[in-house]
Structures are given as structure tokens and as C-alpha cells.
Write a protein that holds these residues in place. Structure first.
Motif, PDB file in Angstrom:
ATOM      1  N   PRO A  61       0.821  -1.209   0.000  1.00  0.00           N
ATOM      2  CA  PRO A  61       0.000   0.000   0.000  1.00  0.00           C
ATOM      3  C   PRO A  61       0.854   1.257   0.000  1.00  0.00           C
ATOM      4  O   PRO A  61       1.920   1.300   0.596  1.00  0.00           O
ATOM      5  N   SER A  62       0.374   2.286  -0.674  1.00  0.00           N
ATOM      6  CA  SER A  62       1.131   3.518  -0.787  1.00  0.00           C
ATOM      7  C   SER A  62       0.860   4.441   0.390  1.00  0.00           C
ATOM      8  O   SER A  62      -0.269   4.561   0.855  1.00  0.00           O
ATOM      9  N   ARG A  63       1.913   5.108   0.859  1.00  0.00           N
ATOM     10  CA  ARG A  63       1.739   6.071   1.937  1.00  0.00           C
ATOM     11  C   ARG A  63       1.248   7.415   1.420  1.00  0.00           C
ATOM     12  O   ARG A  63       0.996   8.324   2.209  1.00  0.00           O
ATOM     13  N   TYR A  64       1.152   7.543   0.120  1.00  0.00           N
ATOM     14  CA  TYR A  64       0.508   8.739  -0.401  1.00  0.00           C
ATOM     15  C   TYR A  64      -0.949   8.794   0.044  1.00  0.00           C
ATOM     16  O   TYR A  64      -1.481   9.852   0.331  1.00  0.00           O
ATOM     17  N   TYR A  65      -1.584   7.637   0.060  1.00  0.00           N
ATOM     18  CA  TYR A  65      -3.002   7.579   0.402  1.00  0.00           C
ATOM     19  C   TYR A  65      -3.167   7.518   1.924  1.00  0.00           C
ATOM     20  O   TYR A  65      -2.668   6.599   2.577  1.00  0.00           O
ATOM     21  N   SER A  66      -3.883   8.482   2.459  1.00  0.00           N
ATOM     22  CA  SER A  66      -4.155   8.519   3.892  1.00  0.00           C
ATOM     23  C   SER A  66      -5.439   9.311   4.110  1.00  0.00           C
ATOM     24  O   SER A  66      -6.013   9.869   3.173  1.00  0.00           O
TER      25      SER A  66
END
Length: 507
Positions: A126-131
Motif C-alpha cells: 500500500p502507498s503512503r501517499y493515500y491517507s
């Protein structure tokens, strides 16, 4: 150059979410529960009795599922918006670091520590861009992902719905307080003119200092705005204790109604005989319960302060399940316990024996039910409207650069004054209720989340690439689900129109 370095470092260290005033996932679910479960639940028993218990059960469960699906769309879109802001933040620092060699290594190392995954990563990472850390209202999402015409339609729909909701809530609370304070209306006084001119207390009109029911309504209205209005100047977290208190009152009121209905069933047996299926009652049932799961306009403000969002989707599903069971229990017990059901369920609990003190207390407590329920929803909806008005007229990425009056004072006032003026001079807002709760509500619950999530997915794929995984992606990500929601929206509009025509036939 010094000023340039200072702005880069400030932008880098700018928090994506407010650190203080966070709350646990369970408090967040209470907020969502309070927002969804309102006075609309009191119309469910009568609608169940008309449409039949089988058809009503299927319809309510289906509407709960549709509402949950669109709630996951809002969450996914919010995560996409966070990713876009983080990507822009990284690009800003990269451009600035070229002109600031001294701080480039420190800045870029800090950014890559926060966003350590590359722009293209494996499907299982999972990407840490998405939060969901940064609170991004629906208006900001519309500015990011929709076209100019789409943004115009969005803001028109949202403002109509939220202003209408605030007006409906304030009028309902004021009338409830007026009914408790004033004497009972005689049965021969039915028209609006008589209602306005009637004395609030049992005194003759020749006596000095007579207050009419309209006077009492307006005093109650001003008192309500004086009590709830100040919350609009703060964030939703400031209503925590109000939410918890009124949530307890709400559960107590529903528990009393369910317990008394079960007691009547045990003592006298089923008095109501609702059919299993009666499709002629479908429009009425739809009008009563389709918006009993409305919370989408305020989800961003309720979700962002939650600590630990790893299992947010599961917890939200449990919240919807609890609310559905709650609705079904209330509706089933009411539909079978009473031979005749009032459109407003609390009216079935008016005691006939005035010498019974306990029943008298119950009567007044249930009469104040709208006050308990709507007093918690009013600040949340007003804060949502305030934030979206800011998104419409201000650049939220540099909100702190605006002067204090414009940033902190103007928009809260603009959010609460129009509903106050409307309900002060026009206490009968039945037309507004029908329009706000039907057409604008369909747009807020179904159309807007669907269009936003489709545009957000396309935008983030073009910006970040296919390999960046959104861990908050809706489980209903197949485009067929979105098409199904759009088709269902048109069915909603047809059913609502039929319901309105049935209630207002031509003479």
C-alpha cells in the motif's frame, strides 16, 4: 533566499492533520450514529405498517447497503485527495530544493521518510501517499476532481441540502419546545392562522401580557441558535461531550419506545396486522427511510480526527449494521403493537391517564426527542456547511494567510444566519422539507460520491501510476457498481416524485 528557505521548511513541516483534539474510533462511530439516526426514524413504524413487514425489511436493508457503498466512495475519494496533496507537496519541495542547495538533502530526506515508497510499487504494497490524515471536505474534493460545470452543480446541491437541513432542524426543535411549554391545541384549531394567534397558555386574550404560540416558537428558536450557534466557530471535535450526552438521551428515548411496545405486545398481543408485502405503500416507505442513512456530507470532518483508521471500513460496516438492526427493532415492535400508528411514532405514547406520574414524565421526555437528536446533528451539519463555503470562496491550501475576520468569523455567520431568518419568519417549511430531503438528498447520497470517486481514480492513476495502491479503496471498486448506483439514483427520483404526487393530489 532566506525567505525562500523559510517557506520551504514551513511547507515541509506543515501538519497534514490537526494533532490535537483527536478521538478514538468508537467516539467517531458515535458521531456517525448520531448524525444518521434522527427524527426520520420516528416515521418508520407507520411506513412499515403500510408497505408490509417483508417488503419494508428488504427495502431498509437494501438502502442501508446502498448508503454504506457510497460512504466507502467518499472515504476512497478523501484518500485520493490526500495523495494528490502529498504529491504536490513533494513536487514543491523538489523544485524549491534546486534553488536551495543548503537544505535540499535535509528536506528531501524528510519527505522520502514520510513517503518512502516509490511512485510505482507492487500491488501488495500500500502507498503512503493515500491517507485520511488531512481533513478534506467534499467541496475541496470537487475542486480537485470535477470540471467547472460539475463543481457548480455540486455546490448548488450541497448548499440547498445543508441550508435546508439546518432550517428543518431548527424549526423542528423550536416547535418541539413550544409544544412542551405551551398548552395543548384544541381539536377545532387546525389552520395556520389559529395556530399563530393562539395564546401559549390557557388565558383569555383580554389579559395583559398574553404570549401566543408563535411568540413562544420564536423565543425557542432564538434560544436554540444561541445555544448551538457558537459551536459553528470551532471544529467538530469540540462537540464531543454534547454528542456523548445527547447520544445517551437518544438511546434512552428509543429504548423507552421499544420497551413499551414490547410490553404492549406481551400484555395484549399483536394489535397491528401489517401485511407481508403491499407495493402500494412503497413510495411512502421510500420517502420515510431512503434518507435515514444520510451522513455522507459530513463524513470527512468526522473521519479525519479518528486515531487508528486501519479497520475503518469494517467499523463503519458494523455501525451501519447496528443502525439497521435498531431501525428494524423499532419498526417491527411499533407496527405490531399498535392497531393505528401516527406518522410521528412518539404520538402513540401520549398517556391517557394523567394521574400516572411515570407516564407523564415519559410523555414529556418523548416530546423532547427531536431536541435531543437534532441538537447533536445541527453543529456537525453547520460546521460542514461552513467548511465547504470556505472551499468555495477561499484557497484552503493557504487558509492561514487570510485575515482573522474572513477566516474565522464570516463563514460561520453565513452558515447559520440564513436558516435562522427563514425559520423565524416562515415556520411552515413543509415545501422545503420535501425538496431538500428528496432531490438534493439523492444528489448528496448517491450521485456526488459516485462521480467524485470515478474522477478521483482516473486523476490519481494519471498522476501516480497504476502501481500505487490505495489501502482505503472501496470494496465496490468495479465500475459496474458505480453504474448501478447511477441507475438507482434515477429510480430514487421517480419514487420520490410519485410519493410527493400522492401526498399532494390535484383537486
Amino acid at each position: 533566499m532566506v525567505r525562500r528557505r523559510w517557506s520551504v521548511r514551513k511547507f515541509l513541516k506543515m501538519p497534514l492533520a490537526e494533532a490535537g483534539d483527536q478521538y478514538s474510533i468508537w467516539v467517531g462511530l458515535i458521531y456517525i450514529f448520531n448524525l444518521i439516526v434522527g427524527t426520520g426514524a420516528l416515521t418508520l413504524p407507520a411506513a412499515f405498517a403500510r408497505a408490509g413487514w417483508g417488503l419494508s425489511t428488504i427495502s431498509l436493508v437494501f438502502l442501508a447497503f446502498m448508503s454504506f457503498m457510497n460512504a466507502t466512495y467518499v472515504i476512497e475519494t478523501m484518500a485520493c485527495a490526500n495523495a494528490v496533496f502529498k504529491w504536490k507537496r513533494l513536487q514543491f519541495i523538489k523544485r524549491s530544493s534546486v534553488q536551495d542547495e543548503e537544505h535540499s538533502e535535509e528536506d528531501q530526506a524528510s519527505v522520502h521518510e514520510e513517503l518512502e515508497d516509490p511512485l510505482v510499487c507492487g500491488d501488495s504494497i500500500p502507498s503512503r501517499y493515500y491517507s485520511l490524515d488531512k481533513r478534506i471536505e467534499l467541496g475541496e474534493m470537487a475542486n480537485l476532481f470535477l470540471s467547472k460545470s460539475g463543481r457548480t452543480m455540486f455546490y448548488c446541491t450541497l448548499c440547498v441540502y445543508l441550508y435546508g437541513d439546518l432550517s428543518i432542524y431548527s424549526a423542528a426543535v423550536a416547535k418541539s419546545l413550544m409544544d412542551v411549554v405551551c398548552s395543548t391545541i384544541p381539536s377545532n384549531m387546525t389552520n395556520t392562522t389559529d395556530w399563530d394567534a393562539m395564546p401559549c397558555f390557557n388565558v383569555t386574550s383580554s389579559e395583559a401580557g398574553v404570549y401566543t404560540r408563535l411568540d413562544c416558537y420564536r423565543v425557542a428558536l432564538l434560544t436554540f441558535f444561541a445555544a448551538m450557534g457558537p459551536f459553528v466557530f470551532f471544529n467538530v471535535q469540540k462537540t464531543k461531550y454534547l454528542q456523548l450526552f445527547t447520544s445517551g438521551m437518544r438511546w434512552l428515548a428509543f429504548a423507552i419506545m421499544i420497551t413499551m411496545a414490547i410490553h404492549l405486545l406481551i400484555k395484549h398481543g399483536p394489535q397491528g396486522r401489517p401485511p407481508a408485502f403491499d407495493f402500494t405503500g412503497m413510495p411512502t416507505l421510500f420517502g420515510a427511510c431512503v434518507y435515514s442513512f444520510m451522513c455522507h456530507h459530513s463524513l470527512p470532518g468526522l473521519i479525519s480526527p479518528i486515531r487508528g483508521k486501519g479497520y475503518l471500513g469494517l467499523h463503519l460496516a458494523l455501525d451501519y449494521l447496528l443502525i439497521s438492526i435498531f431501525y428494524l427493532l423499532l419498526a417491527f415492535t411499533g407496527a405490531f403493537a399498535f392497531a393505528q400508528l401516527s406518522d410521528l411514532y412518539t404520538l402513540n405514547f401520549v398517556p391517557t391517564d394523567n394521574e400516572n406520574v411515570f407516564l407523564e414524565i415519559v410523555e414529556y421526555f418523548l416530546a423532547l426527542f427531536p431536541v435531543f437528536t437534532l441538537s447533536t446533528s445541527f453543529p456537525i451539519i453547520a460546521i460542514t456547511l461552513r467548511n465547504n463555503l470556505q472551499s468555495m470562496f477561499l484557497d484552503t491550501s493557504r487558509l492561514e494567510t487570510y485575515n482573522f475576520v474572513l477566516r474565522k468569523m464570516l463563514f460561520p455567520v453565513v452558515a447559520v444566519v440564513p436558516p435562522l431568518l427563514l425559520t423565524y419568519f416562515l415556520e411552515d417549511i413543509s415545501v422545503l422539507i420535501k425538496f431538500t430531503g428528496s432531490y438534493a438528498g439523492t444528489g448528496i447520497q448517491y450521485l456526488i460520491p459516485t462521480f467524485l470517486v470515478l474522477s478521483a481514480r482516473r486523476h490519481c492513476t494519471n498522476l501516480l501510476g497504476l502501481g500505487v495502491v490505495n489501502k482505503y479503496k472501496s470494496p465496490f471498486s468495479n465500475v459496474a457498481w458505480a453504474v448501478f448506483v447511477l441507475l438507482w439514483s434515477f429510480v430514487c427520483i421517480i419514487l420520490v416524485s410519485v410519493n410527493m404526487l400522492e401526498r399532494n393530489p390535484r383537486h
